[in-house]
Write a protein that holds these residues in place. Sequence first.
Motif, PDB file in Angstrom:
ATOM      1  N   TYR A 458       0.977  -1.663   0.527  1.00  0.00           N
ATOM      2  CA  TYR A 458       0.255  -0.074  -0.072  1.00  0.00           C
ATOM      3  C   TYR A 458       1.035   1.176  -0.024  1.00  0.00           C
ATOM      4  O   TYR A 458       0.335   2.051  -0.439  1.00  0.00           O
ATOM      5  N   ASP A 459       2.326   1.590   0.268  1.00  0.00           N
ATOM      6  CA  ASP A 459       3.466   2.400   0.477  1.00  0.00           C
ATOM      7  C   ASP A 459       4.502   2.005  -0.149  1.00  0.00           C
ATOM      8  O   ASP A 459       5.560   1.886   0.984  1.00  0.00           O
ATOM      9  N   PRO A 460       4.572   1.454  -1.105  1.00  0.00           N
ATOM     10  CA  PRO A 460       6.117   0.955  -1.362  1.00  0.00           C
ATOM     11  C   PRO A 460       6.689   1.875  -1.677  1.00  0.00           C
ATOM     12  O   PRO A 460       7.947   1.550  -0.907  1.00  0.00           O
ATOM     13  N   THR A 461       6.314   3.645  -1.095  1.00  0.00           N
ATOM     14  CA  THR A 461       8.086   4.209  -1.318  1.00  0.00           C
ATOM     15  C   THR A 461       8.584   5.003   0.002  1.00  0.00           C
ATOM     16  O   THR A 461       9.246   6.112   0.108  1.00  0.00           O
ATOM     17  N   ASN A 462       6.568   4.403   1.053  1.00  0.00           N
ATOM     18  CA  ASN A 462       7.226   5.263   2.301  1.00  0.00           C
ATOM     19  C   ASN A 462       7.451   6.072   2.701  1.00  0.00           C
ATOM     20  O   ASN A 462       7.413   7.440   3.353  1.00  0.00           O
ATOM     21  N   LEU A 463       5.851   6.906   1.332  1.00  0.00           N
ATOM     22  CA  LEU A 463       5.256   8.269   1.740  1.00  0.00           C
ATOM     23  C   LEU A 463       5.420   8.585   3.203  1.00  0.00           C
ATOM     24  O   LEU A 463       5.340  10.262   3.088  1.00  0.00           O
TER      25      LEU A 463
END
Length: 479
Positions: A458-463
């Motif tokens: 759900y948040d692969p780029t660690n936003l």
Amino acid sequence: MLSEDKDTKTYTSIGSDLLSQVGVSIPQLRAAINGRVIAPGDPEYDEARTVFSGEFDRRPAIIIRAADATDVSYVISLARQSGLELAVRIGGHSSAGHSVSEGGIVLDLRDMRALHIDTDRRTAWTETGLTAGEYTNAAAAYGLATGFGDTGSVGIGGLTLGGGVGYLVRKYGLTIDDLLAADIVTADGQVLRVNAESHPDLFWAIRGGGGNFGVATRFQFRLHEVGTVLGGLLILPATPDVIAGFIAEAEAAPEELSTIANVMPAPPMPFLPPEQHGKLVVFAMLVYAGDIEAGEGAVAPFRALATPLADMVKPMPYPQIYPPDDSSYHPTAVARNMFVNNIDREAAETIIEYLQASDAVVRVAQLRVLGGAMSRVPADATAFAHRQARIMVNLAAFYNGPEDKVLRNAWVTDFAAALHQGDSSVYVNFLGDEGERRVRDAYSGPTWKRLAEIKARYDPTNLFRLNQNIPPANGTPEQ
Ligand SMILES: Cc1cc2nc3c(=O)[nH]c(=O)nc-3n(C[C@H](O)[C@H](O)[C@H](O)COP(=O)(O)OP(=O)(O)OC[C@H]3O[C@@H](n4cnc5c(N)ncnc54)[C@H](O)[C@@H]3O)c2cc1C
């Protein structure tokens, strides 16, 4: 009053430049957002960037007080495109300072306040901008309640997403045990309805995994019939026998009774005799959520531990457990959270010894006996894994300035080591900025692994990284 210095001013203007690089000026932002946009220099900027802890004097590039999920989605894409750090804020009680960013974007949900209570079904759909006290007061009008924590000004957002341990924990479990569904805006800007059937992986993760997976805009809670409770403050002299006896009684008590015992120097309260001020006391809050007469029976053994210095335990409407908030109160404190199996006479002696050895203006060992409904939920049913923990301990000392902080920190670290009983785990909502190791300690091994996998989905780029961060498994950190 918050101060302004040259370096943070520069950083703030870098943030504004980054916003303009992605083609958004402040007037354009104001036109795009249904809610409010607060920029440095605006009259409400200083108030809007102030959080509960007095430790964090940060200057965000922009504060957006969202009006709805569309605003939330817009702000998430703005953070993504600009690369600016994103802070999500409701009650502002994060002791790690996660609700305000230096030079980044603050997404403030406090204007999202719609609450609909379904008295027939005993459920509530609420936007997440409310505090625990606000929700509790509204639900009490129907004789209903969902359990939150011990402080009315804490936001329902942060508290729920981390677990939620309060005055109904033994009777009804954690706050997440009453969470039926939520609307989550994920890193790609989508609004997802999550519950046991829809996105069950995400529903599992947000019940303990904090703000790592998206921004919760609405929660659906179960409500319980909680009208008049037997509750309030009981102050006893703090001797080893009283402390150990208190814990033994709290463990033996019916589940209707939840207690929070603060061992601390007696504050100079007008109802306490002056000779008691500064002496160590057990400053305890009790809530019996059930039949009042049965409650009197449950409270009697506590009253019998010693002659009470103050006894304000009485029938009261449930919301009265939250004393009035003082919005000008911004303490600076060091703290350590831990779980222990027992507080026997020896542990109680250690507590007294450490509290007596310190001269911090406020110093406390807070003891919360758990168990009951909370412990009957399987450890892998939600991301909160400490279901079998028996007693939660919070050690804290106020400090005044950086040198004092070093001193108080050494004290609290030693104190925690002296009480340690082999369990290094910690409740995520009481973590400060204590490093990666401690975030891992908030989750068991399998829970951590599953959370990291769901984060990657759900948040692969660690936003969403300004939080007690769970990095995505195999993900690429966003810079
Ligand atoms: C005085 C005090 C008393 C407390 N008592 C208790 C207690 O009795 N029981 C207990 O369980 N905890 C307690 N806490 C801890 C509290 O639950 C956490 O600090 C919690 O994070 C605060 O929530 P907030 O909304 O006020 O905080 P904020 O600082 O506004 O938010 C904290 C973080 O939570 C996340 N977050 C918040 N809202 C959302 C959202 N809608 N969507 C996504 N992420 C979000 C974000 O990562 C944010 O940075 C207490 C804390 C304090 C300071």
